[in-house]
Design a protein around this motif. Structure first.
Motif, mmCIF file in Angstrom:
data_model
loop_
_atom_site.group_PDB
_atom_site.id
_atom_site.type_symbol
_atom_site.label_atom_id
_atom_site.label_comp_id
_atom_site.label_asym_id
_atom_site.label_seq_id
_atom_site.Cartn_x
_atom_site.Cartn_y
_atom_site.Cartn_z
ATOM 1 N N ASP A 89 0.861 -48.410 -35.627
ATOM 2 C CA ASP A 89 -0.199 -47.406 -35.700
ATOM 3 C C ASP A 89 0.272 -46.112 -36.348
ATOM 4 O O ASP A 89 -0.389 -45.571 -37.243
ATOM 5 C CB ASP A 89 -0.736 -47.088 -34.304
ATOM 6 N N LEU A 90 1.399 -45.588 -35.888
ATOM 7 C CA LEU A 90 1.827 -44.261 -36.316
ATOM 8 C C LEU A 90 2.838 -44.259 -37.458
ATOM 9 O O LEU A 90 2.943 -43.272 -38.181
ATOM 10 C CB LEU A 90 2.411 -43.480 -35.128
ATOM 11 N N ILE A 91 3.592 -45.342 -37.636
ATOM 12 C CA ILE A 91 4.630 -45.361 -38.679
ATOM 13 C C ILE A 91 4.236 -46.290 -39.827
ATOM 14 O O ILE A 91 4.039 -45.853 -40.964
ATOM 15 C CB ILE A 91 5.988 -45.790 -38.096
ATOM 16 N N GLY A 108 11.527 -45.420 -36.997
ATOM 17 C CA GLY A 108 10.841 -44.890 -38.159
ATOM 18 C C GLY A 108 10.280 -43.504 -37.917
ATOM 19 O O GLY A 108 10.066 -43.083 -36.777
ATOM 20 N N VAL A 109 10.057 -42.786 -39.011
ATOM 21 C CA VAL A 109 9.403 -41.481 -38.984
ATOM 22 C C VAL A 109 8.359 -41.464 -40.090
ATOM 23 O O VAL A 109 8.481 -42.180 -41.085
ATOM 24 C CB VAL A 109 10.396 -40.315 -39.173
ATOM 25 N N ALA A 162 4.103 -40.120 -46.202
ATOM 26 C CA ALA A 162 5.455 -40.635 -46.444
ATOM 27 C C ALA A 162 5.986 -41.237 -45.152
ATOM 28 O O ALA A 162 5.610 -40.812 -44.047
ATOM 29 C CB ALA A 162 6.381 -39.516 -46.928
ATOM 30 N N ARG A 163 6.835 -42.250 -45.300
ATOM 31 C CA ARG A 163 7.468 -42.835 -44.120
ATOM 32 C C ARG A 163 8.865 -43.322 -44.459
ATOM 33 O O ARG A 163 9.167 -43.685 -45.605
ATOM 34 C CB ARG A 163 6.635 -43.994 -43.558
ATOM 35 N N TYR A 164 9.715 -43.333 -43.448
ATOM 36 C CA TYR A 164 11.019 -43.993 -43.539
ATOM 37 C C TYR A 164 11.135 -44.894 -42.319
ATOM 38 O O TYR A 164 10.910 -44.465 -41.175
ATOM 39 C CB TYR A 164 12.168 -42.986 -43.546
#
Length: 325
Positions: free
Chosen positions: A125-127, A224-225, A239-241
């Motif tokens: 959901d969030l990452i 993850g962020v 953006a995500r990592y």
């Protein structure tokens, strides 16, 4: 059931309670009970190229569903609800089954929300979903805990901060002749300030079998962020990592960025990702797409993705429609 390419900020700020889609009909049984009926039809004409050179073109149903749900005011500010999805094939392919796909039972109030059943993985959901505006052309993502046997807690908003805690409780084979209950622990948190949303997530994949033989051995974690920023009312950047650790040493990570432009009658969107795999070749992926709202609840779309052989996929092109009711 919400279309995937709507504003991520809008989705992230929303409560955990599921919805049968924007077109779903609500019927008031009495002043405390509401029954919901809705669904979605998804049809695609899709061409896929694999790394082995094989091509496949097909006209297919991509997951049409009917949704039944209901909610009841339990008093003391608490609402209970249940929702079930039934999956079928609009084109009549396969065995023609009308089968249950997912069910959730939930309770919501000032304390937040508790959900039991086939809930969405909160890491996803969030990452994962932060850089995924696509219907089909999604870029490679880390592996996550399966979405069944979930118990999930969604906190209320606490001064622009919220969090989600989740566990998958499932029976797994621990030896050739025994089974045991295994747990996955998943957590995600989010901070919002104006047009900016920052999220962090963790999934220990404790109920995911690493396939190391007859004995069950849980997989290693993923972390993850993500960040989502509303540049204007019409343009959103994200953006995500995310990093995946595996028992067999084949760790991987991906850094991705995406942009979504709402032009009024639809959206233009695209994403790019640098994906690294310890046990294979690194790759750079890209995808883009466009959709158009033909009418209320009816959307057509077209997408293309170049996956640079990551995960066995080379490229994908698709045109389709989504009808919500």
């Amino acid at each position: 059931m919400t279309m995937k390419n709507v504003s991520k900020l809008a989705l992230f700020v929303a409560a955990g309670m599921v919805s049968a889609g924007v077109q779903a009909a609500d019927f008031e049984v009495d002043d405390r009970t509401t029954v919901t009926l809705g669904g979605e039809v998804v049809l695609n004409y899709i061409t896929e190229d694999a790394t082995d050179g094989s091509d496949e073109t097909q006209f297919t149903d991509d997951g049409s569903i009917v949704v039944f749900g209901g909610s009841r005011d339990l008093g003391n500010g608490v609402t209970g609800y249940i929702e079930t999805e039934f999956e079928y094939n609009t084109l009549g392919d396969g065995d023609g089954d009308f089968t249950r796909d997912a069910t959730v039972l939930g309770f919501a109030g000032d304390f937040g929300e508790i959900q039991i059943g086939d809930s969405d993985n909160v890491f996803e959901d969030l990452i994962s979903d932060s850089v995924d505006p696509f219907e089909n052309a999604s870029l490679a993502q880390v592996s996550r805990t399966e979405e069944d046997n979930m118990v999930t807690y969604y906190s209320p908003d606490m001064g622009n901060f919220s969090f989600r805690l989740q566990s998958r409780i499932a029976d797994e084979t621990t030896t050739a002749n025994q089974t045991g209950t295994e747990l996955s622990l998943i957590a995600a948190a989010q901070f919002t300030a104006g047009n900016l949303s920052l999220s962090a997530g963790y999934d220990d994949r404790g109920s995911v079998d690493a396939e190391t033989g007859n004995a069950f051995e849980s997989e290693d974690e993923v972390i993850g962020v993500a960040a989502v920023f509303g540049l204007t009312d019409a343009v959103e950047l994200s953006a995500r990592y995310a990093e995946q650790s595996d028992k067999d040493g084949s760790d991987s990570d991906g850094t991705a960025v995406a942009i979504n432009y709402d032009y009024g009658m639809g959206s233009l969107y695209g994403a790019f990702q640098d994906f690294s795999v310890d046990a294979g070749e690194d790759g750079s992926q890209m995808a883009f797409g466009a959709n158009y709202d033909v009418a209320d609840g009816l959307m057509i779309f077209a997408e293309y993705g170049d996956f640079d052989d990551v995960g066995g996929a080379d490229s994908l092109a698709v045109a389709g429609l989504v009808f919500e009711y």
